[in-house]
Design a protein around this motif. Structure first.
Motif, PDB file in Angstrom:
ATOM      1  N   UNK A  88      16.726 -50.987 -22.384  1.00 22.86           N
ATOM      2  CA  UNK A  88      15.731 -51.172 -21.328  1.00 22.86           C
ATOM      3  C   UNK A  88      15.526 -49.868 -20.559  1.00 22.86           C
ATOM      4  N   UNK A  89      14.468 -49.857 -19.763  1.00 20.04           N
ATOM      5  CA  UNK A  89      14.203 -48.732 -18.867  1.00 20.04           C
ATOM      6  C   UNK A  89      14.773 -49.061 -17.490  1.00 20.04           C
ATOM      7  N   UNK A  90      15.147 -47.990 -16.777  1.00 19.78           N
ATOM      8  CA  UNK A  90      15.785 -48.147 -15.470  1.00 19.78           C
ATOM      9  C   UNK A  90      15.037 -47.300 -14.437  1.00 19.78           C
ATOM     10  N   UNK A  91      14.727 -47.911 -13.311  1.00 23.55           N
ATOM     11  CA  UNK A  91      13.970 -47.163 -12.280  1.00 23.55           C
ATOM     12  C   UNK A  91      14.770 -45.976 -11.757  1.00 23.55           C
ATOM     13  N   UNK A  92      16.108 -46.066 -11.798  1.00 29.87           N
ATOM     14  CA  UNK A  92      16.910 -44.948 -11.277  1.00 29.87           C
ATOM     15  C   UNK A  92      17.220 -43.914 -12.359  1.00 29.87           C
ATOM     16  N   UNK A  93      16.654 -44.060 -13.532  1.00 32.70           N
ATOM     17  CA  UNK A  93      16.838 -43.055 -14.590  1.00 32.70           C
ATOM     18  C   UNK A  93      15.471 -42.445 -14.933  1.00 32.70           C
ATOM     19  N   UNK A  94      14.669 -43.181 -15.678  1.00 33.98           N
ATOM     20  CA  UNK A  94      13.354 -42.650 -16.064  1.00 33.98           C
ATOM     21  C   UNK A  94      12.270 -42.992 -15.058  1.00 33.98           C
ATOM     22  N   UNK A  95      12.528 -43.995 -14.201  1.00 37.91           N
ATOM     23  CA  UNK A  95      11.490 -44.471 -13.283  1.00 37.91           C
ATOM     24  C   UNK A  95      10.790 -45.702 -13.826  1.00 37.91           C
ATOM     25  N   UNK A  96      10.806 -45.871 -15.167  1.00 38.62           N
ATOM     26  CA  UNK A  96      10.195 -47.064 -15.768  1.00 38.62           C
ATOM     27  C   UNK A  96      11.162 -48.241 -15.608  1.00 38.62           C
ATOM     28  N   UNK A  97      10.647 -49.426 -15.932  1.00 33.40           N
ATOM     29  CA  UNK A  97      11.452 -50.605 -15.636  1.00 33.40           C
ATOM     30  C   UNK A  97      11.305 -51.680 -16.711  1.00 33.40           C
ATOM     31  N   UNK A  98      12.440 -52.186 -17.171  1.00 34.50           N
ATOM     32  CA  UNK A  98      12.445 -53.382 -18.011  1.00 34.50           C
ATOM     33  C   UNK A  98      12.696 -53.143 -19.487  1.00 34.50           C
ATOM     34  N   UNK A  99      12.933 -54.258 -20.204  1.00 33.24           N
ATOM     35  CA  UNK A  99      13.203 -54.198 -21.649  1.00 33.24           C
ATOM     36  C   UNK A  99      11.914 -54.339 -22.461  1.00 33.24           C
ATOM     37  N   UNK A 100      12.003 -53.920 -23.721  1.00 29.27           N
ATOM     38  CA  UNK A 100      10.851 -54.035 -24.630  1.00 29.27           C
ATOM     39  C   UNK A 100      10.837 -55.397 -25.323  1.00 29.27           C
TER      40      UNK A 100
END
Ligand code: HEM
Length: 375
Positions: free
Chosen positions: A263-275
């Motif tokens: 998943x994406x993380x707001x505190x890493x890439x800024x994006x959010x959620x799983x595919x």
């Protein structure tokens, strides 16, 4: 008509109702079930764990740590011995120790055990973030200059660990440190790619042939920032980045299938959620969802990303959507969505190629090892 995501969500709800007969048919990372289901779920919503800045761990350690490591090394049959010099305790490699395939299988088995044991991490597995570490360690390769790639493990050092694209990968590097302590003869760069293979295989993905031979390099070999893809961009950027590594269009699409995981993380890439709804199992669901689901822009304060119109719980990056917008990429998405076996075959080959980028192997291609999955 129900959308693909609604169908997936319904399956998820079924699992939530704890029907044992239904639950038994779902694929999880701990229970291997080779039966092909059209759609699978083992999705769990987890609280997000933040990982702050990426300062690498100081190397070295206390005498007791080293003695402990020696114990591990001895137990692993690692061909290491200890000596003291001016009161310093040091480990030294036995130059005659030549690890065999069985030694590397032991490393694989240990990683597989840790993956199964340490299920406290989000969605129940460190597997996805380890795959991302192996990919980011390899995907810096530039075929023109021969720089970057999986040879070197230069992400151990500040400049590269601090690249924006590598945010969050300290958690994966730290996960693997006890493995390095137990098997001190393996280089970090061999370990990270072997761990990528182990994570893929233990998450029910294909067997990925692998061979050793990477050497760790010093800080001067860190690659410049900007070699990894920027998710906010389009097809031309994807081609520029992956052609630089030596991949073609089919391989770009096959590699992107890794986004079935994690998943994406707001505190890493800024994006959010799983595919996908099964972020800890390797499947072709990413391609199925790209083809079958309707996607719209998510309305939020974060970077531009897509959400599925059916459940609004899944996401796609602009670079993911580029695969169905581009006329040459799309046929491969269609093929992989229709045929999981073809995807697994191509995914295995392209991961093998990715993890070998930039490595001056002494071994031959036929020396590649195929690790056995954990029983
Ligand atoms: C095609 C270009 C790609 C772009 C733009 C891209 C971008 C991203 C982004 C933004 C994230 C979220 C990071 C976070 O917030 O934690 C991510 C996660 C991930 N990526 Fe990619 N990626 C690409 C290709 C790949 C490839 C080739 C692989 C592996 C072969 C891969 C494997 C993963 C995995 C497994 C995760 C989930 C990590 C986690 O759950 O912590 N990606 N990617």
């Amino acid at each position: 008509m129900a959308t693909a995501a609604k169908t997936l969500a319904r399956n998820f709800a079924l699992r939530g109702s704890a029907s044992t007969s239904t639950a038994a048919t779902f694929r999880t990372t701990t229970t291997r079930n080779t039966a092909r289901l059209p759609l699978r779920t083992n999705f769990r919503q987890h609280g997000r764990r933040g990982f702050a800045s990426e300062a690498p761990r100081a190397s070295g350690g206390s005498g007791s740590t080293i003695i402990l490591a020696l114990g591990f090394a001895a137990a692993a049959g690692g061909g290491y011995y200890i000596y003291t010099q001016n009161g310093d305790v040091k480990l030294k490699a036995d130059a005659d120790f030549k690890p065999t395939e069985a030694d590397y299988q032991k490393v694989y088995d240990h990683i597989a055990e840790l993956l199964a044991e340490r299920d406290e991490y989000e969605d129940g597995s460190y597997g996805p973030v380890i795959v991302r570490l192996a990919w980011h360690a390899s995907g810096t390769y530039d075929k023109e200059t021969g720089t970057g790639g999986s040879n070197g493990a230069t992400m151990r050092f500040d400049p590269e660990a601090d690249h924006g694209a590598n945010a969050g990968l300290k958690v994966a590097r730290d996960f693997l440190e006890p493995v390095k302590e137990k098997f001190p003869w393996i280089t970090h760069s061999d370990l990270w790619t072997l761990a990528g293979v182990a994570a893929i295989q233990e998450m029910q993905g294909p067997i990925v042939p692998w061979r050793p031979g990477r050497q760790d390099r010093d800080v001067s070999f860190c690659t410049p920032d900007g070699r990894l893809p920027d998710a906010s961009q389009a097809h031309d950027h994807l081609r520029a980045i992956f052609y630089r590594m030596g991949f073609d269009d089919r391989e770009i699409v096959a590699l992107s299938g890794a986004h079935a995981l994690g998943r994406c993380h707001t505190d890493r890439s800024g994006f959010d959620g799983p595919w996908t709804f099964s972020p800890t199992v390797v499947t072709n669901d990413y391609f199925q969802l790209l083809m079958k689901e309707s996607w719209g822009w998510r309305k939020w304060d974060g970077p531009k990303q897509f959400e599925d119109k059916g459940t609004k719980t899944l996401m796609m990056l602009p670079t993911d959507m580029a695969l169905v917008k581009d006329k040459k990429f799309k046929p491969w998405v269609e093929k992989y969505a229709k045929d999981n076996d073809v995807f697994f075959k191509d995914f295995s080959e392209v991961l093998m190629k990715l993890f070998e980028l930039g490595v001056p192997f002494e071994s031959k291609e036929e020396d590649r090892m195929k690790f056995k999955r954990k029983e």
